[in-house]
Scaffold this motif. Structure first.
Motif, short mmCIF file in Angstrom:
data_model
loop_
_atom_site.label_atom_id
_atom_site.label_comp_id
_atom_site.label_asym_id
_atom_site.label_seq_id
_atom_site.Cartn_x
_atom_site.Cartn_y
_atom_site.Cartn_z
N HIS A 48 80.75 74.43 -93.71
CA HIS A 48 81.23 74.00 -92.40
C HIS A 48 80.11 73.25 -91.68
N ARG B 142 84.40 73.32 -99.97
CA ARG B 142 84.80 74.70 -100.26
C ARG B 142 85.44 74.79 -101.62
N GLN C 279 84.76 67.75 -90.96
CA GLN C 279 84.87 68.51 -89.70
C GLN C 279 84.06 67.82 -88.61
N GLU D 56 81.91 69.35 -85.40
CA GLU D 56 81.45 70.56 -84.74
C GLU D 56 81.05 70.21 -83.32
#
Ligand code: DAH
Length: 339
Positions: A167, A193, A207, A209
């Protein structure tokens, strides 16, 4: 006889002109039906036997030289005509410039960055090959913590302390190590992943963040920021925060946006509910702040992490996540910017 041919050879070699008409005259003189070469070939039968071989060689040489000379001069002069300025049409429109297209992931990523830049967030990045500390331990996920199983991890074989980040929260910890509060940063990037690939999930995805740390930051700030974001991004701000658990935030929430059910793709992506989970969020856990040597008695903050693919799938009605990575030109060229 032979001497005569030698002279012709010399004439052919030295001949030059800038006039195409003279080239044609030269060709007629040497190579036409009644030209010198045919005459010489006709003479062949009268040549004494002991000279025949050398005579034959010479006239063949002459023929080659004359043919080559005509070809060369013609090419040269014809090209020169094309290059001539008087033939140049300056009003002719140029060839159209082929414009490439951005990948839908990049388009959505840039949109997200723009939205957060408006409210004072900067952009930060971190490595995709990460160590255990930044990806897990510092984020309140010590070794053997069961929540590590939430994210199936690719470890680097040689040294299990190294892994492909699961992540972009790993960039939070790197950023907090390097910067003192107040912190307002977003970190876009690719994550990995060890998951089965299907229409809804992939082992590589993206992603963004977010991290905001300052004195007096509260959950209300988080909620307002999310409302602002969803309004800017989707034109609607019907969201819900479901209580959830992440080791690095307390309290934690999953954020769903109400998208609606207008198309078949909406049904697919939202599993028939009209709601789509777009991110995880929460108040940064005091343990994380302590790990980063930030005093949780003085500072508080919120964090969130969202998946770019999901958002792009909704916005562009893309029914299958695998399409993002197949590099099919028919898919990619649909995202050309409108000029
Ligand atoms: N890292 C989480 C994940 O990949 C998402 C997330 C949840 C990020 C909560 C956060 C957060 O910053 O506060 O599933």
């Amino acid at each position: 006889m032979i001497n005569q041919i030698e002279r012709y050879l010399e004439e052919v070699k030295t001949f030059t002109t800038k006039d195409l008409k003279e080239v044609e005259a030269f060709r007629i003189k040497f190579l036409s039906k009644k030209g010198i070469l045919n005459q010489l070939f006709a003479e062949f039968k009268n040549v004494p036997n002991n000279e025949k071989r050398i005579y034959g060689q010479k006239i063949n040489l002459l023929k080659q030289a004359a043919t080559e000379k005509v070809k060369q001069l013609k090419e040269k002069l014809e090209n020169a005509v094309e290059e001539n300025a008087s033939e140049l049409d300056l009003t002719r429109p140029g060839y159209p410039v082929e414009i490439g297209s951005r990948h839908p992931i990049s388009i959505v990523k840039n949109q997200i960055i723009d939205i957060f830049k408006h409210i004072g967030f900067n952009v930060s990045e971190g490595p995709e090959i990460e160590d255990d500390w930044h990806n897990f331990t510092a984020l309140n996920l010590p070794e053997y913590h069961p929540a590590r199983d939430m994210q199936d991890t690719f470890f680097l074989q040689k040294n299990p302390d190294w892994l492909l980040r699961t992540h972009t929260s790993s960039v939070q910890t790197r950023y907090m190590e390097a910067h003192k509060p107040p912190i307002r940063t977003i970190s876009p990037g690719r994550v990995y992943r060890n998951e089965d690939i299907s229409a809804r999930s992939h082992c590589i995805f993206h992603q963004v963040e977010g991290l905001y740390i300052d004195k007096g930051v509260s959950f209300a700030d988080l909620k307002q920021t999310l409302l602002y974001f969803t309004k800017e991004m989707f034109g609607k701000s019907k969201i819900r925060l479901r209580p959830s658990y992440f080791p690095f935030t307390e309290p934690s929430a999953e954020v769903d946006i109400y998208w609606g059910l207008k198309t078949e793709t909406d049904y697919r992506i939202t599993k028939g509910t009209g709601w789509l989970e777009i991110m995880g969020a929460g108040m940064v856990d005091p343990n994380v702040l302590k790990n980063m040597e930030i005093d949780p008695g003085v500072y508080t903050g919120f964090a969130f992490g969202m998946g770019i693919e999901r958002i792009a799938m909704l916005l562009y009605q893309i029914p299958d996540i695998r399409m993002f990575y197949e590099n099919d030109m028919r898919f990619l060229s649909q995202f050309k910017p409108v000029v």
